[in-house]
Scaffold this active site. Structure first.
Site, PDB file in Angstrom:
ATOM      1  N   ALA A 206       0.905  -1.166   0.000  1.00 49.93           N
ATOM      2  CA  ALA A 206       0.000   0.000   0.000  1.00 49.93           C
ATOM      3  C   ALA A 206       0.931   1.200   0.000  1.00 49.93           C
ATOM      4  O   ALA A 206       1.211   1.795   1.025  1.00 49.93           O
ATOM      5  CB  ALA A 206      -0.902  -0.027   1.228  1.00 49.93           C
ATOM      6  N   ALA A 208       1.404   4.239  -2.021  1.00 53.00           N
ATOM      7  CA  ALA A 208       1.307   5.654  -2.392  1.00 53.00           C
ATOM      8  C   ALA A 208       0.994   6.530  -1.178  1.00 53.00           C
ATOM      9  O   ALA A 208       0.272   6.084  -0.283  1.00 53.00           O
ATOM     10  CB  ALA A 208       0.203   5.814  -3.442  1.00 53.00           C
ATOM     11  N   PRO A 209       1.546   7.746  -1.094  1.00 52.17           N
ATOM     12  CA  PRO A 209       2.332   8.458  -2.117  1.00 52.17           C
ATOM     13  C   PRO A 209       3.830   8.172  -2.096  1.00 52.17           C
ATOM     14  O   PRO A 209       4.598   8.921  -2.698  1.00 52.17           O
ATOM     15  CB  PRO A 209       2.060   9.923  -1.766  1.00 52.17           C
ATOM     16  N   GLY A 211       6.122   7.554   0.611  1.00 49.27           N
ATOM     17  CA  GLY A 211       7.025   7.958   1.700  1.00 49.27           C
ATOM     18  C   GLY A 211       7.933   6.811   2.115  1.00 49.27           C
ATOM     19  O   GLY A 211       9.168   6.940   2.113  1.00 49.27           O
ATOM     20  N   LYS A 212       7.329   5.678   2.427  1.00 49.79           N
ATOM     21  CA  LYS A 212       8.151   4.565   2.926  1.00 49.79           C
ATOM     22  C   LYS A 212       8.901   3.901   1.779  1.00 49.79           C
ATOM     23  O   LYS A 212      10.061   3.519   1.941  1.00 49.79           O
ATOM     24  CB  LYS A 212       7.284   3.571   3.702  1.00 49.79           C
ATOM     25  N   ASP A 230      -0.501   0.055  -5.304  1.00 50.74           N
ATOM     26  CA  ASP A 230      -1.568   0.846  -4.697  1.00 50.74           C
ATOM     27  C   ASP A 230      -2.754   0.791  -5.643  1.00 50.74           C
ATOM     28  O   ASP A 230      -2.587   0.583  -6.839  1.00 50.74           O
ATOM     29  CB  ASP A 230      -1.134   2.301  -4.467  1.00 50.74           C
ATOM     30  N   CYS A 324      -1.228   3.818  11.030  1.00 51.80           N
ATOM     31  CA  CYS A 324      -1.167   5.106  11.748  1.00 51.80           C
ATOM     32  C   CYS A 324      -2.422   5.229  12.603  1.00 51.80           C
ATOM     33  O   CYS A 324      -3.071   6.261  12.613  1.00 51.80           O
ATOM     34  CB  CYS A 324      -1.031   6.260  10.772  1.00 51.80           C
TER      35      CYS A 324
HETATM   36  N1  SAM Z   1       2.810   3.589   2.534  1.00 50.34           N
HETATM   37  C1  SAM Z   1       2.385   4.903   2.082  1.00 50.34           C
HETATM   38  C2  SAM Z   1       3.489   5.895   2.370  1.00 50.34           C
HETATM   39  O1  SAM Z   1       4.348   5.653   3.222  1.00 50.34           O
HETATM   40  O2  SAM Z   1       3.499   6.962   1.717  1.00 50.34           O
HETATM   41  C3  SAM Z   1       1.065   5.307   2.716  1.00 50.34           C
HETATM   42  C4  SAM Z   1      -0.024   4.314   2.447  1.00 50.34           C
HETATM   43  S1  SAM Z   1      -1.601   4.734   3.090  1.00 50.34           S
HETATM   44  C5  SAM Z   1      -1.413   4.356   4.771  1.00 50.34           C
HETATM   45  C6  SAM Z   1      -2.581   3.400   2.538  1.00 50.34           C
HETATM   46  C7  SAM Z   1      -2.694   3.256   1.037  1.00 50.34           C
HETATM   47  O3  SAM Z   1      -3.453   2.071   0.784  1.00 50.34           O
HETATM   48  C8  SAM Z   1      -3.422   4.359   0.296  1.00 50.34           C
HETATM   49  O4  SAM Z   1      -2.549   4.939  -0.644  1.00 50.34           O
HETATM   50  C9  SAM Z   1      -4.577   3.659  -0.421  1.00 50.34           C
HETATM   51  O5  SAM Z   1      -4.788   4.145  -1.734  1.00 50.34           O
HETATM   52  C10 SAM Z   1      -4.074   2.224  -0.464  1.00 50.34           C
HETATM   53  N2  SAM Z   1      -5.109   1.181  -0.580  1.00 50.34           N
HETATM   54  C11 SAM Z   1      -6.309   1.089   0.038  1.00 50.34           C
HETATM   55  N3  SAM Z   1      -6.952  -0.035  -0.319  1.00 50.34           N
HETATM   56  C12 SAM Z   1      -6.121  -0.684  -1.183  1.00 50.34           C
HETATM   57  C13 SAM Z   1      -6.203  -1.910  -1.909  1.00 50.34           C
HETATM   58  N4  SAM Z   1      -7.273  -2.707  -1.806  1.00 50.34           N
HETATM   59  N5  SAM Z   1      -5.166  -2.264  -2.687  1.00 50.34           N
HETATM   60  C14 SAM Z   1      -4.067  -1.467  -2.810  1.00 50.34           C
HETATM   61  N6  SAM Z   1      -3.946  -0.308  -2.164  1.00 50.34           N
HETATM   62  C15 SAM Z   1      -4.952   0.083  -1.356  1.00 50.34           C
END
Ligand code: SAM
Length: 383
Positions: A206, A208-209, A211-212, A230, A324
């Site tokens: 998961a 986007a955007p 960071g990790k 994502d 988070c």
């Molecule tokens: N890891 C990211 C970073 O460090 O920038 C932040 C991720 S954020 C906590 C969770 C992400 O999960 C979102 O970008 C969202 O679009 C994605 N997401 C939600 N449901 C999903 C799915 N079924 N499959 C893939 N990505 C999904």
């Protein structure tokens, strides 16, 4: 509005059951921006000492993180006025998103304006309130009442006294050159806990955007391969731009539902599952709208990702699970589910927060204790 009113009654009760007398402190912290605002040095392009010198030249007061050598932080300014301060000026009401930005020192742009008192003229001093009436900042109108309500772009109010102030970084040359990424301390710890190395295949489920993923890329010196998944097209577009800005070259982006990861037929050496969650730990929140019901539904959603992660991890591989959020359903209970599926918990190489609720080897960041976002990290091995 007191912080009590800022949380739905069921959630307040839930926090009190869970955290006892600490619940009040937790909720109060969640309403304010983080005390230390972190950025991550992009070591693909610069070093911490060089970046600190550049940021000082750009007029900022950067400080070294005592925890991570790629971490730099800035002290938050404020609160600049008390909750009961009544400036008695003409009012501009901003939507929640814009209010949260003004609350931390951003300017107010016209698309964020919901309402404005009649008779405001450019140059007038005005107060900015959120839709529930909380004073988030004071500033000078740069548009008249009608214009700020009708325009779809442009500066509506130049904020001169926000409630809090965090540094504004995105206009800096050093930002444009990709020398850093604004990222919370616990998020940086998550990539550190994964300990990626140069020859590995890492899957970020998961991503986007980014960071990790971009942190992992710099820890891998732009080598090996990161498959970043994502489901959101917009967030992936933003991620692509960010990776370019940062000079990251070892990430392959895939838009898909990560619950279907096993269909790709790959086996990762390491998987990061930074799961979509209820985000109860994110600061600041002018108010929270989530309820305990959503926690249960989200925890169930996360289990599908966990199942897919276990399937796509090679034997001996490592899974880092992070959120988070503060709820044990989305955190410790999901880790117990992974243990039932045969994974083993491991100690974390960077451990700077608290132990979990009933689980020693997981890491929990509390907004009040650690002055960070609320966050959770577990490291598990497929044996
Ligand atoms: N890891 C990211 C970073 O460090 O920038 C932040 C991720 S954020 C906590 C969770 C992400 O999960 C979102 O970008 C969202 O679009 C994605 N997401 C939600 N449901 C999903 C799915 N079924 N499959 C893939 N990505 C999904």
């Amino acid at each position: 509005m007191s912080y009590e009113e800022a949380f739905p009654k069921e959630l307040r009760e839930y926090y009190r059951r869970l955290f006892g007398s600490e619940a009040e402190e937790i909720m109060a912290s969640l309403r304010t921006p983080v005390e230390k605002y972190y950025i991550r040095v992009n070591t693909l392009k610069t070093s911490r000492s060089k970046l600190i010198r550049i940021l000082r030249r750009e007029g900022l007061k950067p400080r070294r993180s005592p925890h991570l050598k790629e971490g730099i932080y800035f002290e938050r300014e404020g609160a600049n006025f008390d909750d009961d301060y009544e400036p008695g000026l003409k009012r501009v009401v901003a939507n929640k998103f814009a209010s949260e930005s003004v609350y931390q020192g951003a300017m107010l742009y016209a698309p964020g304006v919901l309402k404005a008192d009649k008779g405001i003229k450019p140059g007038d001093k005005v107060e900015i309130r959120d839709p529930r009436g909380l004073l988030v900042g004071i500033g000078i109108a740069r548009m008249g009442s009608k214009e700020m309500m009708l325009s779809t772009r442009g500066l509506a109010v130049e904020v001169t006294l926000p409630k809090f102030r965090l540094p504004s970084l995105s206009e800096l040359e050093s930002f444009k050159e990709g020398l850093f990424y604004a990222q919370s301390l616990p998020s940086m710890v998550a990539a550190r806990v994964l300990e990626p190395s140069e020859e590995e295949l890492v899957i970020d489920m998961a991503a986007a955007p980014g960071g990790k993923a971009s942190h992992i890329a710099q820890l891998m010196e732009n080598k090996g391969e990161i498959i970043a998944i994502d489901k959101s097209r917009n967030r992936l577009r933003k991620m692509e731009e960010e990776l370019k800005r940062l000079g990251v070259k070892n990430v392959r982006l895939i838009r898909m539902d990560a619950r279907k990861l096993p269909e790709l037929g790959i086996q990762g050496d390491k998987i990061l599952l930074d799961a979509p969650c209820t985000a109860l730990g994110i600061r600041p929140k002018l108010w929270e709208s989530r309820t305990p019901k959503e926690i249960v539904a989200t925890a169930r959603y996360q289990r599908a990702f966990i199942w897919a992660a276990i399937k796509s991890l090679r034997k001996g591989g490592m899974l880092v699970y992070s959120t988070c959020t503060l709820s044990p359903e989305e955190n410790e209970a999901n880790v117990r589910y992974m243990l039932e599926k045969g994974l083993k918990l491991e100690e974390q190489p960077v451990f700077i927060a608290s132990h979990g609720i009933g689980l020693e080897d997981v890491q929990r960041f509390y907004p009040n204790r650690h002055m960070t976002q609320g966050f959770f990290i577990a490291r598990l091995r497929k044996v």
